[in-house]
Each structure stands twice: as structure tokens, then as C-alpha cells.
Motif scaffolding. Sequence first.
Motif, short mmCIF file in Angstrom:
data_model
loop_
_atom_site.label_atom_id
_atom_site.label_comp_id
_atom_site.label_asym_id
_atom_site.label_seq_id
_atom_site.Cartn_x
_atom_site.Cartn_y
_atom_site.Cartn_z
N GLY A 78 0.77 -1.23 0.00
CA GLY A 78 0.00 0.00 0.00
C GLY A 78 0.80 1.28 0.00
O GLY A 78 0.24 2.36 0.23
N ARG A 79 2.09 1.18 -0.27
CA ARG A 79 2.94 2.38 -0.23
C ARG A 79 3.52 2.67 -1.62
O ARG A 79 3.29 1.96 -2.59
CB ARG A 79 4.09 2.15 0.75
CG ARG A 79 3.67 1.78 2.14
CD ARG A 79 3.16 2.96 2.91
NE ARG A 79 4.19 3.97 3.09
CZ ARG A 79 3.99 5.11 3.73
NH1 ARG A 79 2.82 5.41 4.24
NH2 ARG A 79 4.97 6.00 3.86
N GLY A 80 4.30 3.75 -1.69
CA GLY A 80 5.02 4.07 -2.92
C GLY A 80 6.25 3.19 -3.07
O GLY A 80 6.56 2.38 -2.21
N LEU A 81 6.93 3.34 -4.19
CA LEU A 81 8.11 2.53 -4.47
C LEU A 81 9.36 3.24 -3.96
O LEU A 81 9.45 4.47 -3.96
CB LEU A 81 8.24 2.28 -5.96
CG LEU A 81 7.41 1.15 -6.53
CD1 LEU A 81 5.94 1.52 -6.57
CD2 LEU A 81 7.90 0.77 -7.92
N VAL A 82 10.33 2.43 -3.57
CA VAL A 82 11.62 2.95 -3.13
C VAL A 82 12.69 2.37 -4.03
O VAL A 82 12.75 1.14 -4.23
CB VAL A 82 11.89 2.57 -1.66
CG1 VAL A 82 13.30 3.00 -1.25
CG2 VAL A 82 10.86 3.20 -0.74
N ARG B 278 -4.34 10.57 1.05
CA ARG B 278 -3.81 9.21 1.00
C ARG B 278 -4.90 8.23 0.61
O ARG B 278 -4.64 7.25 -0.09
CB ARG B 278 -3.22 8.80 2.36
CG ARG B 278 -1.93 9.52 2.72
CD ARG B 278 -0.78 9.10 1.80
NE ARG B 278 -0.71 7.67 1.56
CZ ARG B 278 -0.20 6.79 2.39
NH1 ARG B 278 0.30 7.19 3.55
NH2 ARG B 278 -0.18 5.51 2.09
N TYR C 255 1.49 7.36 -12.12
CA TYR C 255 1.28 5.96 -12.45
C TYR C 255 -0.04 5.50 -11.83
O TYR C 255 -0.46 5.97 -10.79
CB TYR C 255 2.41 5.08 -11.87
CG TYR C 255 3.76 5.31 -12.47
CD1 TYR C 255 4.63 6.27 -11.95
CD2 TYR C 255 4.20 4.57 -13.55
CE1 TYR C 255 5.88 6.48 -12.48
CE2 TYR C 255 5.47 4.76 -14.09
CZ TYR C 255 6.30 5.73 -13.55
OH TYR C 255 7.53 5.92 -14.08
N GLN D 140 -1.85 1.91 -10.49
CA GLN D 140 -1.49 0.56 -10.10
C GLN D 140 -2.67 -0.10 -9.41
O GLN D 140 -3.11 0.35 -8.36
CB GLN D 140 -0.29 0.56 -9.15
CG GLN D 140 0.17 -0.83 -8.75
CD GLN D 140 1.24 -0.83 -7.68
OE1 GLN D 140 1.28 0.06 -6.84
NE2 GLN D 140 2.12 -1.82 -7.72
N GLN E 147 -4.93 2.58 -7.25
CA GLN E 147 -3.95 3.39 -6.53
C GLN E 147 -3.21 4.25 -7.54
O GLN E 147 -2.82 3.76 -8.60
CB GLN E 147 -2.96 2.52 -5.77
CG GLN E 147 -1.81 3.34 -5.16
CD GLN E 147 -1.19 2.70 -3.94
OE1 GLN E 147 -1.63 2.94 -2.81
NE2 GLN E 147 -0.18 1.90 -4.17
N LEU F 122 0.06 6.69 -8.08
CA LEU F 122 1.38 7.00 -7.54
C LEU F 122 2.01 8.12 -8.34
O LEU F 122 2.04 8.08 -9.58
CB LEU F 122 2.28 5.76 -7.61
CG LEU F 122 1.88 4.59 -6.71
CD1 LEU F 122 2.61 3.33 -7.11
CD2 LEU F 122 2.17 4.92 -5.26
N PHE G 144 9.28 8.20 -5.40
CA PHE G 144 7.84 8.04 -5.37
C PHE G 144 7.22 8.63 -4.11
O PHE G 144 7.80 8.57 -3.03
CB PHE G 144 7.48 6.55 -5.45
CG PHE G 144 7.59 5.99 -6.83
CD1 PHE G 144 8.81 5.63 -7.35
CD2 PHE G 144 6.46 5.82 -7.61
CE1 PHE G 144 8.92 5.12 -8.64
CE2 PHE G 144 6.55 5.31 -8.89
CZ PHE G 144 7.77 4.96 -9.40
N GLY G 145 6.00 9.15 -4.28
CA GLY G 145 5.19 9.51 -3.14
C GLY G 145 4.51 8.27 -2.58
O GLY G 145 4.62 7.19 -3.14
N PRO G 146 3.78 8.43 -1.47
CA PRO G 146 3.16 7.28 -0.81
C PRO G 146 1.92 6.76 -1.52
O PRO G 146 1.45 5.67 -1.20
CB PRO G 146 2.79 7.84 0.57
CG PRO G 146 2.60 9.30 0.34
CD PRO G 146 3.59 9.67 -0.71
N ARG H 109 -4.97 6.08 -2.64
CA ARG H 109 -5.85 4.95 -2.97
C ARG H 109 -7.25 5.50 -3.16
O ARG H 109 -7.87 6.01 -2.22
CB ARG H 109 -5.82 3.90 -1.87
CG ARG H 109 -6.56 2.63 -2.25
CD ARG H 109 -6.36 1.53 -1.22
NE ARG H 109 -4.98 1.11 -1.11
CZ ARG H 109 -4.39 0.24 -1.92
NH1 ARG H 109 -5.06 -0.29 -2.90
NH2 ARG H 109 -3.13 -0.09 -1.73
#
Lengths: 110, 114
Positions: free
Chosen positions: A40-44, B9, B35, B37, B88, B90, B105-107, B110
Motif C-alpha cells: 500500500g505504499r510508494g516505491l523505493v 492518502r 502511475y 497501479q 492506486q 502513484l 515516489f510519493g506514498p 488509494r
Amino acid sequence: SQQGEEDPQALSIQEGENATMNCSYKTSINNLQWYRQNSGRGLVHLILIRSNEREKHSGRLRVTLDTSKKSSSLLITASRAADTASYFCATVFGNEKLTFGTGTRLTIIP
Amino acid sequence: EADIYQTPRYLVIGTGKKITLECSQTMGHDKMYWYQQDPGMELHLIHYSYGVNSTEKGDLSSESTVSRIRTEHFPLTLESARPSHTSQYLCASSSDRPSTDTQYFGPGTRLTVL
């Protein structure tokens, strides 16, 4: 269709074991990158390997690139519970837009 | 931690509503991306920008629109949300320096459209 495909789609291993995931792609590339995504988060961003490099290390990560086979692998050594995440490869060619693979879902069992 | 922020968020909204997803970054990056997803799936590029007043559509067709009036801000708008827009979203940015392709990337937001 996507540029990269990861294999396996999902992987579960015991904590402390090594995890290997593979990425195949279809066209020429400038570089290939690996990213991690927690649920549920962004990519790192983890690591980038250029087309003229064959292997790269960063901490517990080792990435290889075989441009003749159009494939890359990501090895995580001595896995930890915190490594549980989805891992994506992404390729860059020409216009520098990233094209992501389908991802490998890694679960580390404590 | 990357200095890139997304709000809200989480968003649950009814069909037909207009929504704007916010994305801002404090790294001075010229390049920004959106993006889409779906859970457990790959990312699909829907919009990108290489600088102020520059916007392009990505590889995946989207009914959303974007604007880039300021370097640090790249909002995405859906004029009339539909259940098919549930996903989601991004946002990411990258430097314009040569041979620097890493994206931050941001968080994510959703979005659920009822």
C-alpha cells in the motif's frame, strides 16, 4: 505489453535465507533498476545497473545483468522480516521513461 | 525518505464527482510522473511532465488530466469519477541531470469510486 516480467511471482523463505528474483525484458536498455514496494505504499529505489555493467552490489543486495539474455537478477542475502515487500524491475531506454515489470511478492517468514 | 508528497492518502467518493489528486515535491526535479497501479499488479504510466507547461500522456490511456504550472506541483484531475477509476495512483519525480534516471515516489493515493 509490459517490458519486464519478474519470476517468480511470489516467493516465501525463512528469515536468514537468501532470496533471488529474476527479471526478463524485451528491448535494448540504457539501464535497469530495482524498486521495493511495501504494502500500500510508494516505491523505493534500491539499485541501478547500467547496460555496460554486469554486476553491482549495495549492502545485502546483489544485482546481475545479462544483456545477451535480456535478463537481470536481484539477490537479497541474509533476509530479514523487514524485507517482506514486492520487488519490481524497471527498464529505461531512449526517452528515459521507466517501464515496470510485473513484480515479485517476497514474504520472509520469521 | 523522498521529499515527495501526495494528498489525500485515501479517497472514497461517489460516481460523477470531480476529484483532484495532489502531488508536490521539494527536490526541484523537472520531471514528474503519474502511475496507476491496481492491487498486486504492475505500474502503468498515465501522465508525465518534463517541466513547467509540459505534459504528455503515458502508455496507458486515462480519462484524467494533469497540469504543471509550477515545478513542484503536478496535480491530477478526474472531471467525473467512475467505479472503473478505482485504483492506486502513484506520483513520482526525477532529476533532469544526465544519466540520472532514478525516480522518487510519493506514498500514493488509494481511490475508491462507489
